[in-house]
Structure formats: C-alpha cells, structure tokens
Design a protein around this motif. Structure first.
Motif, PDB file in Angstrom:
ATOM      1  N   MET A  67     -10.377 -84.332  -2.455  1.00 47.17           N
ATOM      2  CA  MET A  67     -11.643 -84.908  -2.940  1.00 47.17           C
ATOM      3  C   MET A  67     -12.305 -83.971  -3.956  1.00 47.17           C
ATOM      4  SD  MET A  67     -12.060 -87.918  -1.880  1.00 47.17           S
ATOM      5  CE  MET A  67     -13.744 -88.135  -2.413  1.00 47.17           C
ATOM      6  N   GLN A  68     -12.218 -82.667  -3.746  1.00 46.12           N
ATOM      7  CA  GLN A  68     -12.767 -81.714  -4.705  1.00 46.12           C
ATOM      8  C   GLN A  68     -12.028 -81.791  -6.041  1.00 46.12           C
ATOM      9  OE1 GLN A  68     -12.484 -77.897  -2.807  1.00 46.12           O
ATOM     10  NE2 GLN A  68     -14.104 -78.343  -1.323  1.00 46.12           N
ATOM     11  N   ILE A  69     -10.727 -81.925  -5.979  1.00 48.30           N
ATOM     12  CA  ILE A  69      -9.912 -82.021  -7.189  1.00 48.30           C
ATOM     13  C   ILE A  69     -10.231 -83.313  -7.938  1.00 48.30           C
ATOM     14  CG2 ILE A  69      -7.531 -82.293  -8.015  1.00 48.30           C
ATOM     15  CD1 ILE A  69      -8.324 -79.412  -7.212  1.00 48.30           C
ATOM     16  N   LEU A  70     -10.322 -84.408  -7.198  1.00 54.99           N
ATOM     17  CA  LEU A  70     -10.629 -85.694  -7.828  1.00 54.99           C
ATOM     18  C   LEU A  70     -12.029 -85.700  -8.432  1.00 54.99           C
ATOM     19  CD1 LEU A  70      -9.036 -88.095  -5.192  1.00 54.99           C
ATOM     20  CD2 LEU A  70      -8.116 -87.454  -7.437  1.00 54.99           C
ATOM     21  N   ALA A  71     -12.963 -84.996  -7.810  1.00 54.97           N
ATOM     22  CA  ALA A  71     -14.329 -84.914  -8.335  1.00 54.97           C
ATOM     23  C   ALA A  71     -14.362 -84.227  -9.702  1.00 54.97           C
ATOM     24  CB  ALA A  71     -15.233 -84.185  -7.351  1.00 54.97           C
ATOM     25  N   LYS A  72     -13.401 -83.344  -9.963  1.00 53.46           N
ATOM     26  CA  LYS A  72     -13.298 -82.684 -11.266  1.00 53.46           C
ATOM     27  C   LYS A  72     -12.673 -83.589 -12.319  1.00 53.46           C
ATOM     28  CE  LYS A  72     -12.672 -77.974  -9.558  1.00 53.46           C
ATOM     29  NZ  LYS A  72     -11.775 -76.802  -9.589  1.00 53.46           N
ATOM     30  N   GLY A  73     -12.137 -84.720 -11.878  1.00 49.79           N
ATOM     31  CA  GLY A  73     -11.465 -85.626 -12.796  1.00 49.79           C
ATOM     32  C   GLY A  73     -10.007 -85.280 -13.016  1.00 49.79           C
ATOM     33  N   TRP A  74      -9.463 -84.435 -12.159  1.00 46.74           N
ATOM     34  CA  TRP A  74      -8.071 -84.029 -12.284  1.00 46.74           C
ATOM     35  C   TRP A  74      -7.172 -84.995 -11.532  1.00 46.74           C
ATOM     36  CZ3 TRP A  74      -7.869 -77.993 -11.560  1.00 46.74           C
ATOM     37  CH2 TRP A  74      -8.673 -77.386 -12.527  1.00 46.74           C
ATOM     38  N   SER A  75      -5.865 -84.901 -11.781  1.00 49.17           N
ATOM     39  CA  SER A  75      -4.912 -85.742 -11.063  1.00 49.17           C
ATOM     40  C   SER A  75      -4.344 -84.969  -9.881  1.00 49.17           C
ATOM     41  CB  SER A  75      -3.786 -86.198 -11.993  1.00 49.17           C
ATOM     42  OG  SER A  75      -3.052 -85.089 -12.451  1.00 49.17           O
ATOM     43  N   ALA A  76      -3.954 -85.690  -8.850  1.00 49.18           N
ATOM     44  CA  ALA A  76      -3.424 -85.050  -7.644  1.00 49.18           C
ATOM     45  C   ALA A  76      -2.476 -85.992  -6.922  1.00 49.18           C
ATOM     46  CB  ALA A  76      -4.575 -84.653  -6.714  1.00 49.18           C
ATOM     47  N   SER A  77      -1.628 -85.394  -6.102  1.00 49.66           N
ATOM     48  CA  SER A  77      -0.794 -86.128  -5.157  1.00 49.66           C
ATOM     49  C   SER A  77      -0.709 -85.262  -3.903  1.00 49.66           C
ATOM     50  CB  SER A  77       0.595 -86.407  -5.740  1.00 49.66           C
ATOM     51  OG  SER A  77       1.255 -85.210  -6.048  1.00 49.66           O
ATOM     52  N   ALA A  78      -0.260 -85.845  -2.802  1.00 50.08           N
ATOM     53  CA  ALA A  78      -0.241 -85.117  -1.536  1.00 50.08           C
ATOM     54  C   ALA A  78       0.909 -85.608  -0.671  1.00 50.08           C
ATOM     55  CB  ALA A  78      -1.565 -85.304  -0.798  1.00 50.08           C
ATOM     56  N   GLY A  79       1.122 -84.903   0.430  1.00 51.31           N
ATOM     57  CA  GLY A  79       2.155 -85.327   1.365  1.00 51.31           C
ATOM     58  C   GLY A  79       2.391 -84.274   2.427  1.00 51.31           C
ATOM     59  N   THR A  80       3.368 -84.548   3.280  1.00 53.16           N
ATOM     60  CA  THR A  80       3.723 -83.614   4.339  1.00 53.16           C
ATOM     61  C   THR A  80       4.907 -82.770   3.888  1.00 53.16           C
ATOM     62  OG1 THR A  80       5.091 -85.334   5.351  1.00 53.16           O
ATOM     63  CG2 THR A  80       2.879 -85.029   6.240  1.00 53.16           C
ATOM     64  N   LEU A  81       4.930 -81.539   4.373  1.00 56.88           N
ATOM     65  CA  LEU A  81       6.018 -80.616   4.063  1.00 56.88           C
ATOM     66  C   LEU A  81       7.179 -80.830   5.025  1.00 56.88           C
ATOM     67  CD1 LEU A  81       3.780 -77.450   3.663  1.00 56.88           C
ATOM     68  CD2 LEU A  81       5.000 -78.620   1.830  1.00 56.88           C
ATOM     69  N   ASN A  82       8.383 -80.576   4.568  1.00 56.53           N
ATOM     70  CA  ASN A  82       9.546 -80.611   5.441  1.00 56.53           C
ATOM     71  C   ASN A  82       9.463 -79.446   6.407  1.00 56.53           C
ATOM     72  OD1 ASN A  82      10.753 -82.852   4.306  1.00 56.53           O
ATOM     73  ND2 ASN A  82      11.779 -81.650   2.740  1.00 56.53           N
ATOM     74  N   PRO A  83       9.863 -79.552   7.623  1.00 55.33           N
ATOM     75  CA  PRO A  83      10.541 -80.669   8.275  1.00 55.33           C
ATOM     76  C   PRO A  83       9.594 -81.580   9.049  1.00 55.33           C
ATOM     77  CG  PRO A  83      10.708 -78.758   9.678  1.00 55.33           C
ATOM     78  CD  PRO A  83       9.890 -78.355   8.465  1.00 55.33           C
ATOM     79  N   HIS A  84       8.297 -81.581   8.728  1.00 51.21           N
ATOM     80  CA  HIS A  84       7.331 -82.384   9.470  1.00 51.21           C
ATOM     81  C   HIS A  84       7.705 -83.865   9.398  1.00 51.21           C
ATOM     82  CE1 HIS A  84       3.555 -83.328  11.403  1.00 51.21           C
ATOM     83  NE2 HIS A  84       3.347 -84.243  10.481  1.00 51.21           N
ATOM     84  N   GLN A  85       7.670 -84.527  10.544  1.00 49.77           N
ATOM     85  CA  GLN A  85       7.982 -85.959  10.632  1.00 49.77           C
ATOM     86  C   GLN A  85       6.815 -86.688  11.259  1.00 49.77           C
ATOM     87  OE1 GLN A  85      10.627 -87.547   9.396  1.00 49.77           O
ATOM     88  NE2 GLN A  85      11.435 -85.626   8.617  1.00 49.77           N
ATOM     89  N   PRO A  86       6.475 -87.869  10.903  1.00 51.07           N
ATOM     90  CA  PRO A  86       7.101 -88.655   9.846  1.00 51.07           C
ATOM     91  C   PRO A  86       6.674 -88.148   8.469  1.00 51.07           C
ATOM     92  CG  PRO A  86       5.257 -89.872  10.737  1.00 51.07           C
ATOM     93  CD  PRO A  86       5.376 -88.602  11.546  1.00 51.07           C
ATOM     94  N   LYS A  87       7.588 -88.223   7.536  1.00 52.05           N
ATOM     95  CA  LYS A  87       7.336 -87.800   6.162  1.00 52.05           C
ATOM     96  C   LYS A  87       6.322 -88.747   5.538  1.00 52.05           C
ATOM     97  CE  LYS A  87       8.292 -85.491   2.386  1.00 52.05           C
ATOM     98  NZ  LYS A  87       7.698 -84.193   2.232  1.00 52.05           N
ATOM     99  N   GLN A  88       5.306 -88.162   4.902  1.00 53.71           N
ATOM    100  CA  GLN A  88       4.298 -88.974   4.221  1.00 53.71           C
ATOM    101  C   GLN A  88       4.136 -88.463   2.797  1.00 53.71           C
ATOM    102  OE1 GLN A  88       0.624 -89.658   6.338  1.00 53.71           O
ATOM    103  NE2 GLN A  88       1.624 -89.293   8.286  1.00 53.71           N
ATOM    104  N   VAL A  89       4.064 -89.390   1.842  1.00 54.45           N
ATOM    105  CA  VAL A  89       3.856 -89.053   0.449  1.00 54.45           C
ATOM    106  C   VAL A  89       2.722 -89.923  -0.067  1.00 54.45           C
ATOM    107  CG1 VAL A  89       4.879 -89.004  -1.860  1.00 54.45           C
ATOM    108  CG2 VAL A  89       6.281 -88.435   0.134  1.00 54.45           C
ATOM    109  N   VAL A  90       1.733 -89.274  -0.691  1.00 55.98           N
ATOM    110  CA  VAL A  90       0.598 -89.978  -1.254  1.00 55.98           C
ATOM    111  C   VAL A  90       0.626 -89.730  -2.756  1.00 55.98           C
ATOM    112  CG1 VAL A  90      -1.893 -90.268  -1.220  1.00 55.98           C
ATOM    113  CG2 VAL A  90      -0.711 -89.539   0.855  1.00 55.98           C
ATOM    114  N   GLY A  91       0.946 -90.773  -3.515  1.00 58.55           N
ATOM    115  CA  GLY A  91       1.039 -90.644  -4.964  1.00 58.55           C
ATOM    116  C   GLY A  91      -0.325 -90.653  -5.632  1.00 58.55           C
TER     117      GLY A  91
END
Length: 105
Positions: A67-91
């Motif tokens: 939220m801090q990054i988005l407030a600056k107007g920057w682009s971001a993506s997120a997700g879980t690191l391996n080997p954490h399950q279930p794998k999640q990717v937020v584009g």
C-alpha cells in the motif's frame, strides 16, 4: 547396535531420523511473502532506481508495504516464496485489490 526385534529397531531408527531435532525447535520461521516494486517509468525523480524486492514474515506486513508503494504511484507485484504452499502470485493488475482491505483484499 543390534536388536533381537528387527521391527523395533526399524521403528526406533525411523523415529530418531524423522523427529524434529531439539536445536531446531526454537528457530524462527523465515520470510514467506515478497513484494517486488519499481518506480513508474514516467517518474523522473526516481529515474536511477531499479526494480527491488523486500520479503516479509506475514501477508499483512506485505500488504501494508505494498500500500505504501502504491501510494507513491509505483508499480508492484507480490507473492509467496518457495517452498511455502499454497503458492500465491499477485500480479500488478490485482495488487491494489489484494493489498487494500476496503477493496476486499
């Protein structure tokens, strides 16, 4: 080490091999989430900054940072690191909705 009962020996060996070792009981859990971010390409003030990544122990911490990054107007993506399950990717297209609790995140 010999045993008269081979089955008991196998069970004891399996228990010793697969039981958690005492030295690992107190270890902290590592980071699970990441947020990758970069300034908007049209932002001249952040021209020299490259894409970066930070890791977090919880999803809530990752969302707050996003939220801090988005407030600056920057682009971001997120997700879980391996080997954490279930794998999640937020584009980048979903990150605002994921990070903002008011939008259902």
């Amino acid at each position: 080490m010999t045993s008269r009962n081979p089955r008991a020996f196998q069970l004891r060996l399996r228990r010793e091999t697969f039981s958690p070792h005492m030295r690992y009981v107190g270890m902290k859990q590592g980071d699970i989430w990441y947020v990758t971010f970069s300034p908007d390409k049209t932002d001249d003030t952040a021209e020299s900054m490259a894409r970066s990544t930070r890791t977090f122990k919880s999803e809530i911490d990752a969302k707050l940072f996003a939220m801090q990054i988005l407030a600056k107007g920057w682009s971001a993506s997120a997700g879980t690191l391996n080997p954490h399950q279930p794998k999640q990717v937020v584009g980048p297209a979903q990150i605002e909705q994921w990070a903002d609790p008011g939008l259902g995140g």
